[in-house]
Design a protein around this motif. Structure first.
Motif, short mmCIF file in Angstrom:
data_model
loop_
_atom_site.label_atom_id
_atom_site.label_comp_id
_atom_site.label_asym_id
_atom_site.label_seq_id
_atom_site.Cartn_x
_atom_site.Cartn_y
_atom_site.Cartn_z
N ASP A 243 28.18 52.47 54.18
CA ASP A 243 27.74 51.25 53.49
C ASP A 243 28.75 50.13 53.63
O ASP A 243 28.41 48.95 53.57
N ARG A 244 30.02 50.46 53.87
CA ARG A 244 31.04 49.43 54.07
C ARG A 244 30.86 48.71 55.40
O ARG A 244 31.47 47.68 55.63
N TYR A 245 30.07 49.31 56.25
CA TYR A 245 29.81 48.71 57.56
C TYR A 245 28.39 48.14 57.65
O TYR A 245 27.89 47.85 58.73
N GLY A 246 27.77 47.98 56.47
CA GLY A 246 26.46 47.35 56.45
C GLY A 246 25.30 48.31 56.64
O GLY A 246 24.17 47.87 56.86
N PHE A 247 25.57 49.61 56.58
CA PHE A 247 24.51 50.61 56.76
C PHE A 247 24.35 51.41 55.48
O PHE A 247 25.27 52.11 55.07
N LYS B 253 31.00 46.04 64.79
CA LYS B 253 30.53 45.35 63.59
C LYS B 253 30.79 43.85 63.71
O LYS B 253 29.93 43.02 63.39
N GLN B 254 31.98 43.50 64.21
CA GLN B 254 32.31 42.10 64.39
C GLN B 254 31.38 41.42 65.38
O GLN B 254 31.02 40.26 65.23
N GLU B 255 30.99 42.17 66.39
CA GLU B 255 30.11 41.62 67.42
C GLU B 255 28.64 41.64 67.00
O GLU B 255 27.77 41.14 67.72
#
Length: 497
Positions: A176-180, A142-144
Motif C-alpha cells: 500500500d505504500r507503493y500505491g497498491f 513507482k517514480q516513472e
C-alpha cells in the motif's frame, strides 16, 4: 549513493530510504560484478535460433567487453536500444546480472524503458538474490509511473525461492505504500509463491489465517492451499481447509482444481472411502470432477492394489456420464486380474465397447494370463479361440504358461493346438513354449509324439534346454534298450543343432 551506504539490515524490505536512490545501482554495487563480466560469456544465446541480430550483437558485447569499457562500446555499436531489443537482451541476461545492469543503465540514457523491461530487471535482480537493488528498481518504477502487480509477484516468488518467507510476507504488507491496495489476487500470488517451495504450506496457512479476515479469500486461495497439502500428503490439514472452503465460498464447478487436490489427498492418504463419500455429495452439487481426476485417482488405487474402492470410484465415474478410455479400462482389468477377480474382468471386457473403448492385445493377454494362473482349463481353451478370432493372439510367454497348465490340467490336445498355432503364425520366440511342450509330453508318457516333436524342433533350430533334455533322458530310459537308443539319437541331434 548515500542511501545505498545505509545498513539495510534494520529496514523492512521495500520501506523507502530517507533519500531518493538512483534509478538503478551501478555495477560496482553488485556482488561479484568485476569477475562476473569476465566469466559469463553468454554460452547459450548463440544456439538460440530466434535471437534478433541486434540483440545478438549486444549480447556478444556484454560477454566480451570489460565493465569500464562497456558503455563506450555499446554507444559505438550503432545499435539503437529499442524497447523490444532491451527486453530481448534482458531475457538472455539472467546469468550475468552485472552486465545486464550496465546495459540497462546505458539503454535508459537514450529513452525511457518499457514497463516490461522494468519488470524483467526486477525479476533478474531478485532471481540473483540482489534484493536491495531489486527494491531500488521497484522504487524507480513507482517514480516513472510504471509499477504494476507483476513486480510484486516477482518479488514474492524470488524471496520464497531464497527461503526468505518473512520478507516475502513483509513485501505484501508494504504494497500500500507503493500505491497498491493488497487484494485477493495479491494474496493468492503470495500463497502460490510460498506453496511452490518444499513443505512450506503451513507457513502459507499462517499468512492466510492472518489476512483472510481483512481480504476475503476465493476458491483459488483454497485451491492453492489444498494443492500444497496434496503435495505434502497432509490429510488432516486438507480436511480442515476443505471444510472451511465449503463454508466460506460454497460449492461451484469453478473450484474444480481445489476439489481435485482435496480428493487426491484423501486417495493418496489411504482414505479412498472418504473420497467416495465426498464424490457422492459433489455429484449432488453438480461439482463432480472430470475424467482427468478419475484417471489419476484410479492410478493411485491401482498402485495401492485397492480393487474394491477402485470399483466404487469407477461406478461413480460411469454413472455420471463420463466415458473411460482404453488405458483406464486396461488399468482396471489389470487390477482385477491381479486380484484374481476374473468375473469382473470379463464384465469390463464386455462393457468397454459400449463406451467406445475397444480391447487390444494387452486387454486380452491380461485376462488370458489370469485364467492360466487360476488353472481355468476349459476357459483357457475357449478364450484362446476368442483371442485368435479377434486377431489378438496370446504372447509367447502366455502360450508357454498355457501349454504347461493345460498338460497339468489334463488337456494336452489344447496345448498342442496352441503349439501348432504358434508354429503356423510365427509367435516368436518359440523356445519357452517348445520346452513346455516336450516336458508335458514326457509327463504323459506320449513317447512317439515326444520323439517327433523333438526332431521337428531340432530341425527348426529351436533351443531345447539342458534341463529339458535331462527329463527326456529319464523318460526314454524307462522304456528299456530301445528307449535309450532313441534318446541317444535325439541327444546327438541336439548337440549338433
Amino acid at each position: 549513493m548515500e542511501a545505498m551506504a545505509e545498513n539495510p539490515s534494520n529496514r523492512l524490505p521495500g520501506v523507502p530510504f530517507k533519500h531518493t536512490p538512483q534509478i538503478i545501482p551501478s555495477s560496482s554495487q553488485i556482488p561479484g560484478s568485476h569477475s562476473q563480466s569476465q566469466q559469463h560469456l553468454y554460452p547459450s544465446f548463440l544456439e538460440i535460433p530466434d535471437v534478433s541480430p541486434s540483440a545478438r550483437v549486444i549480447c556478444e558485447i556484454l560477454g566480451k567487453v570489460s565493465p569500464h569499457e562497456l558503455e563506450t562500446v555499446l554507444s559505438s555499436s550503432g545499435i539503437k536500444p529499442l524497447p523490444e531489443i532491451v527486453e530481448e537482451v534482458l531475457k538472455l541476461s539472467y546469468g550475468s546480472p552485472a552486465a545486464a545492469v550496465k546495459f540497462f543503465r546505458w539503454a535508459g540514457l537514450n529513452q525511457k524503458h518499457s514497463a516490461h523491461a522494468w519488470n524483467l530487471m526486477v525479476d533478474l535482480l531478485g532471481k540473483n538474490g540482489m534484493f536491495e537493488p531489486m527494491w531500488d528498481a521497484i522504487r524507480s518504477m513507482k517514480q516513472e509511473g510504471l509499477l504494476s502487480m507483476a513486480a510484486f509477484v516477482s518479488a514474492f516468488g524470488n524471496y520464497c525461492v531464497a527461503g526468505r518467507f518473512n520478507e516475502a510476507v513483509m513485501t505484501f504488507d508494504v504494497m500500500d505504500r507503493y500505491g497498491f491496495q493488497p487484494d485477493t489476487v495479491a494474496v493468492n500470488s503470495l500463497l502460490s509463491a510460498i506453496c511452490r517451495q518444499e513443505n512450506q504450506t503451513l507457513k502459507a496457512l499462517e499468512f492466510f489465517d492472518r489476512i483472510k479476515g481483512k481480504i476475503p479469500p476465493d476458491g483459488d486461495s483454497y485451491a492453492i492451499l489444498l494443492e500444497g497439502w496434496e503435495k505434502e500428503g497432509n490429510v488432516a490439514k486438507a480436511k480442515t481447509t476443505f471444510g472451511e472452503m465449503v463454508i466460506r465460498v460454497g460449492w461451484s464447478p469453478q473450484n474444480m482444481s481445489a476439489y481435485d487436490a482435496f480428493l487426491t489427498t484423501l486417495v493418496r492418504g489411504a482414505q479412498a472411502d472418504e473420497a467416495i463419500k465426498f464424490l457422492q455429495v459433489m455429484k449432488g452439487k453438480n461439482c463432480l470432477p472430470g475424467l482427468k481426476y478419475f484417471s489419476n485417482a484410479l492410478d493411485i488405487l491401482i498402485k495401492q492394489n485397492n480393487s474394491s474402492q477402485a470399483l466404487s470410484l469407477w461406478d461413480i465415474m460411469v454413472g455420471s456420464g463420463l466415458a473411460p478410455n482404453l488405458v483406464m479400462y486396461n488399468a482396471m482389468i489389470g487390477l482385477l486380474c491381479n486380484n484374481n477377480d476374473i468375473d469382473n474382468a470379463f464384465h469390463f471386457l464386455d462393457d468397454m465397447v459400449l463406451y467406445g473403448a475397444f480391447p487390444d492385445s494387452l486387454t486380452y493377454n491380461m485376462i488370458f494370463q489370469c485364467l492360466i494362473k487360476n488353472k481355468k482349463v476349459r476357459e483357457v481353451g475357449k478364450f484362446f479361440y476368442e483371442m485368435i478370432k479377434n486377431e489378438w493372439p496370446p504372447s509367447h510367454s502366455n502360450c508357454a504358461a498355457a501349454i504347461t497348465m493345460l498338460f497339468d490340467g489334463d488337456d494336452p490336445e489344447m496345448a498342442l493346438e496352441i503349439w501348432d498355432y504358434m508354429i503356423k503364425n510365427r509367435v516368436l520366440p518359440l523356445d519357452e513354449s517348445a520346452n513346455a511342450l516336450l516336458i508335458g509330453l514326457c509327463s504323459m508318457g506320449r513317447m512317439s509324439e515326444l520323439r517327433r516333436s523333438a526332431l521337428s524342433m531340432f530341425d527348426r533350430r529351436i533351443k531345447i534346454f539342458e534341463s529339458t533334455m535331462g527329463k527326456l533322458k529319464n523318460a526314454f530310459c524307462k522304456e528299456g534298450r530301445s528307449g535309450r537308443d532313441t534318446y541317444d539319437d535325439l541327444s546327438r541331434k541336439w548337440k549338433s543343432s
